[in-house]
Design an enzyme around this catalytic site. Structure first.
Site, PDB file in Angstrom:
ATOM      1  N   CYS A   1       0.579  -1.287   0.242  1.00  0.00           N
ATOM      2  CA  CYS A   1      -0.043   0.027   0.153  1.00  0.00           C
ATOM      3  C   CYS A   1       0.826   1.258   0.145  1.00  0.00           C
ATOM      4  O   CYS A   1       1.147   2.043   1.119  1.00  0.00           O
ATOM      5  CB  CYS A   1      -0.973   0.075   1.124  1.00  0.00           C
ATOM      6  SG  CYS A   1      -2.170   1.300   1.063  1.00  0.00           S
TER       7      CYS A   1
ATOM      8  N   CYS B   1      -4.832   2.380  -5.387  1.00  0.00           N
ATOM      9  CA  CYS B   1      -4.579   2.839  -4.047  1.00  0.00           C
ATOM     10  C   CYS B   1      -5.496   4.152  -3.820  1.00  0.00           C
ATOM     11  O   CYS B   1      -5.236   5.223  -4.307  1.00  0.00           O
ATOM     12  CB  CYS B   1      -3.086   3.498  -4.532  1.00  0.00           C
ATOM     13  SG  CYS B   1      -1.758   2.521  -4.736  1.00  0.00           S
TER      14      CYS B   1
END
Length: 441
Positions: free
Chosen positions: A186, A368
């Site tokens: 991430c 994202c």
């Protein structure tokens, strides 16, 4: 610790049943999946239903499963920590066999893995979904400073609650947010918390007394230009200083100082810069687990060496990999794992059944969601292979939008628990033709 105690008590009987069956488990399986994270469960849930009870084993040492994408919201004070976890015994498919241990060694030539207690488990097919290891020891002084001295990290369930606690204590000074030079899971999370913190300081009326600084070891704020341009504008409009090519190398918790090494090719490259802080959010360096790195299935960087299209190992055809531990050259996210899970399951089941169906190909899709404030979010979706946006909705997702926030904060967490972990969510590809039919973006 409280989470572990609570979750263990809440599922005590079921957990005991699953563990007692593990003790008598067979030592050989059709498929062994190493890892009970998002990717491992998405795969094992489907395979165990398709292949039958106890044909699939999941090797996972943790008794708690965390929905890690929610950690940013916890660190920003927008969700409770209790929303992020469930007992592992409740999220592993009942048809699968849970081996509640860590993997210690992989021997692909003998088709066996060795567990932490020395037990060997044989497989016909192996899926490696072990994730990536947080390396807090990779930064000098960090292990002794984190969790106190104003130092926190949203990447660990042990420290994520400290983020909001420490942010609330800030009255003035520097608030620092870091991104390392290593691959991370991430990759948007290091900057998300900076935006949430800046918003909090404004709400408290202390923004003029707090300098918000984002330090990244990379040369761009975000890898994909479309979203990099958007995030640069968000940072500029909110007076957040973005410092490129700055890699955190040391934390002095007692003195509240952070030292960065300057990377890149500028005249200052190789020098160090020490900055005082009142609050420091650290994204730790990350690395492959040793049992993968030291095995014959890894590439030179220590990740499982798989074909980027089929997810099948480049040398051992009965081995596949998914998610953060794989060599796939795309951003390491739960969204990527969802899309990868479809490809892996399709190709592995075809191989097991001996069918001649065409192989599925993964296109590098990842996402994202970049939270920029309460009810604001830039929803980055793209191929890590080509850099091209793969947006699910008809509006420009590089713009901050309340709907994008709702999707990320409310809809996707429900999809995660109810569908992805059960193997029935393969990402938004199937709905995109309805929600963005002309690929407007």
């Amino acid at each position: 610790m409280l989470a572990t105690k609570f979750a263990t008590r809440s599922a005590c009987h079921r957990h005991w049943v699953r563990l007692s069956s593990t003790a008598a488990a067979p030592s050989s399986y059709k498929v062994v999946v190493i890892g009970g994270g998002a990717g491992g469960l998405a795969v094992s849930s489907t395979l165990s239903k398709q292949l039958g009870k106890n044909e699939v084993a999941v090797v996972e040492p943790s008794t708690i499963h965390y929905q890690q994408p929610l950690f940013t919201f916890v660190g920003g004070g927008l969700k409770s920590f209790e929303e992020t976890y469930r007992p592992t015994s409740e999220v592993i498919a009942p048809e699968a066999q849970w081996i509640n241990q860590a993997a210690a060694q992989i021997d692909p030539d003998s088709n066996t893995i060795t567990l932490a207690d020395g037990t060997k488990v044989a497989y016909e097919y192996l899926v490696v979904a072990a994730g990536i290891e947080l390396d807090f020891a990779g930064i000098k002084g960090l292990k002794s400073a984190i969790g106190k001295n104003g130092v926190a990290s949203n990447y660990s369930p042990q420290y994520v609650q400290k983020t909001f606690e420490f942010l609330q204590n800030v009255r003035e000074g520097n608030a620092l947010f870091t991104m390392p030079a290593t691959p991370v899971k991430c990759a948007g999370a290091p900057q998300k918390i900076a935006y949430l913190a800046e918003e909090l300081f404004r709400e408290k009326g202390i923004r003029d007394k707090v300098d918000v600084n984002y330090y990244t070891a990379l040369g761009k704020i975000f890898a994909i230009d479309k979203y990099a341009n958007a995030m640069n504008e968000v940072a500029r409009s909110r007076d957040i200083s973005v410092n490129l090519f700055h890699d955190l190398v040391e934390v002095d918790g007692a003195a509240k100082k952070a030292t960065f090494k300057v990377l890149g090719s500028s005249p200052q490259a190789g020098e160090t810069v020490t900055v005082p802080y009142e609050f420091l959010h650290v994204t730790p360096p990350m690395k492959p687990f040793d049992f993968i790195k030291n095995s014959a299935i890894s590439n030179a960087a220590g990740f499982v060496d798989v074909d980027k299209g089929t997810l099948q190992h480049t040398k051992y055809p009965n081995i596949y990999s998914i998610g953060d531990c794989s060599s796939l050259p795309t951003s390491k996210t739960a969204a990527a794992a969802a899309a990868q899970s479809y490809v892996l399951k399709h190709n592995l089941l075809n191989q097991i059944r001996g069918t001649n169906a065409p192989a599925a190909e993964y296109n590098g899709y990842t996402s994202c969601p970049l939270v920029t404030g309460k009810n604001k979010l830039v929803l980055a979706e793209f191929s890590g292979y080509t850099g091209a946006p793969h947006e699910t909705f008809f509006f420009d997702q590089a713009k901050e939008h309340a709907f994008s926030y709702w999707v990320t904060a409310e809809a996707l967490p429900a999809v995660y628990w109810r569908s992805m972990l059960k193997g029935t969510w393969d990402g938004p590809g199937t709905i995109r033709k309805f929600t963005n039919p002309i690929s407007a973006n």
